[in-house]
Motif scaffolding. Structure first.
Motif, short mmCIF file in Angstrom:
data_model
loop_
_atom_site.label_atom_id
_atom_site.label_comp_id
_atom_site.label_asym_id
_atom_site.label_seq_id
_atom_site.Cartn_x
_atom_site.Cartn_y
_atom_site.Cartn_z
N MET A 90 0.85 -1.17 0.00
CA MET A 90 0.00 0.00 0.00
C MET A 90 0.90 1.23 0.00
N GLY A 91 0.57 2.18 -0.84
CA GLY A 91 1.35 3.39 -0.95
C GLY A 91 1.10 4.34 0.21
N TYR A 92 2.03 5.24 0.39
CA TYR A 92 1.94 6.21 1.49
C TYR A 92 0.69 7.08 1.37
N VAL A 93 0.40 7.55 0.15
CA VAL A 93 -0.75 8.44 -0.05
C VAL A 93 -2.05 7.71 0.25
N GLN A 94 -2.17 6.48 -0.22
CA GLN A 94 -3.38 5.70 0.03
C GLN A 94 -3.56 5.43 1.53
N GLU A 95 -2.47 5.09 2.20
CA GLU A 95 -2.53 4.84 3.63
C GLU A 95 -2.92 6.10 4.39
N ALA A 96 -2.39 7.23 3.96
CA ALA A 96 -2.72 8.51 4.60
C ALA A 96 -4.21 8.81 4.43
N ARG A 97 -4.76 8.55 3.26
CA ARG A 97 -6.19 8.79 3.04
C ARG A 97 -7.05 7.89 3.90
N GLU A 98 -6.65 6.63 4.03
CA GLU A 98 -7.44 5.69 4.83
C GLU A 98 -7.45 6.07 6.30
N ASN A 99 -6.39 6.67 6.79
CA ASN A 99 -6.29 7.03 8.20
C ASN A 99 -6.64 8.49 8.47
N HIS A 100 -7.12 9.19 7.45
CA HIS A 100 -7.46 10.60 7.62
C HIS A 100 -8.74 10.74 8.42
N VAL A 101 -8.68 11.52 9.47
CA VAL A 101 -9.86 11.81 10.29
C VAL A 101 -9.98 13.32 10.42
N LYS A 102 -11.17 13.75 10.78
CA LYS A 102 -11.39 15.19 10.97
C LYS A 102 -10.54 15.70 12.12
N LYS A 103 -10.25 16.99 12.07
CA LYS A 103 -9.39 17.63 13.07
C LYS A 103 -9.93 17.43 14.49
N LYS A 104 -11.24 17.59 14.67
CA LYS A 104 -11.82 17.43 16.01
C LYS A 104 -11.68 15.99 16.51
N VAL A 105 -11.83 15.04 15.59
CA VAL A 105 -11.68 13.63 15.96
C VAL A 105 -10.24 13.37 16.37
N GLU A 106 -9.29 13.90 15.59
CA GLU A 106 -7.88 13.71 15.92
C GLU A 106 -7.54 14.32 17.27
N GLU A 107 -8.08 15.48 17.55
CA GLU A 107 -7.85 16.12 18.86
C GLU A 107 -8.41 15.25 19.98
N ALA A 108 -9.59 14.69 19.77
CA ALA A 108 -10.20 13.81 20.77
C ALA A 108 -9.35 12.55 20.97
N LEU A 109 -8.85 12.00 19.88
CA LEU A 109 -8.00 10.81 19.98
C LEU A 109 -6.69 11.13 20.71
N ARG A 110 -6.12 12.31 20.43
CA ARG A 110 -4.89 12.72 21.13
C ARG A 110 -5.16 12.86 22.63
N SER A 111 -6.28 13.45 22.97
CA SER A 111 -6.64 13.61 24.37
C SER A 111 -6.80 12.25 25.05
N LYS A 112 -7.47 11.34 24.37
CA LYS A 112 -7.66 9.99 24.89
C LYS A 112 -6.31 9.29 25.07
N MET A 113 -5.42 9.49 24.11
CA MET A 113 -4.08 8.90 24.15
C MET A 113 -3.32 9.44 25.37
N LYS A 114 -3.40 10.74 25.60
CA LYS A 114 -2.70 11.35 26.73
C LYS A 114 -3.27 10.86 28.06
N GLN A 115 -4.60 10.73 28.14
CA GLN A 115 -5.21 10.25 29.37
C GLN A 115 -4.76 8.83 29.69
N LYS A 116 -4.72 7.99 28.65
CA LYS A 116 -4.28 6.61 28.85
C LYS A 116 -2.82 6.59 29.30
N ALA A 117 -1.99 7.42 28.69
CA ALA A 117 -0.57 7.48 29.04
C ALA A 117 -0.39 7.88 30.50
N LEU A 118 -1.12 8.89 30.93
CA LEU A 118 -1.01 9.33 32.33
C LEU A 118 -1.46 8.23 33.29
#
Length: 93
Positions: free
Chosen positions: A1-29
């Motif tokens: 799978m090419g880089y561009v195709q993989e990037a498109r498949e994993n593309h999420v909206k900015k708000k979703v990415e922020e929520a995922l980052r927050s969840k990731m940080k909470q789990k890490a803590l």
């Protein structure tokens, strides 16, 4: 799978990415709670000297946090999110 195709498949909206980052940080803590506690105990009552007196505890905490907060972990969370969204979409049909 090419880089561009993989990037498109994993593309999420900015708000979703922020929520995922927050969840990731909470789990890490949560996962690194013991190191956070050690650092807090070392830092108690100190001001500037915390930088050199708690260097070991700070490094341990940062190393632990980095295990749970890096680009690979975020990409995996995005993949899981996209799979869940695709499953929701297919069950609506």
């Amino acid at each position: 799978m090419g880089y561009v195709q993989e990037a498109r498949e994993n593309h999420v909206k900015k708000k979703v990415e922020e929520a995922l980052r927050s969840k990731m940080k909470q789990k890490a803590l949560k996962e690194c709670d013991q190191y956070t506690l050690k650092y807090a105990q070392c830092a108690a009552g100190k001001t500037i000297s915390v930088v050199w007196q708690c260097r070991k505890q700070a490094k341990e905490l940062n190393d632990c946090l980095h295990q749970f907060t890096n680009d690979a972990v975020l990409e995996e969370m995005k993949k899981e999110y996209m799979l869940q969204e695709n499953q929701k979409g297919s069950s609506r049909v």
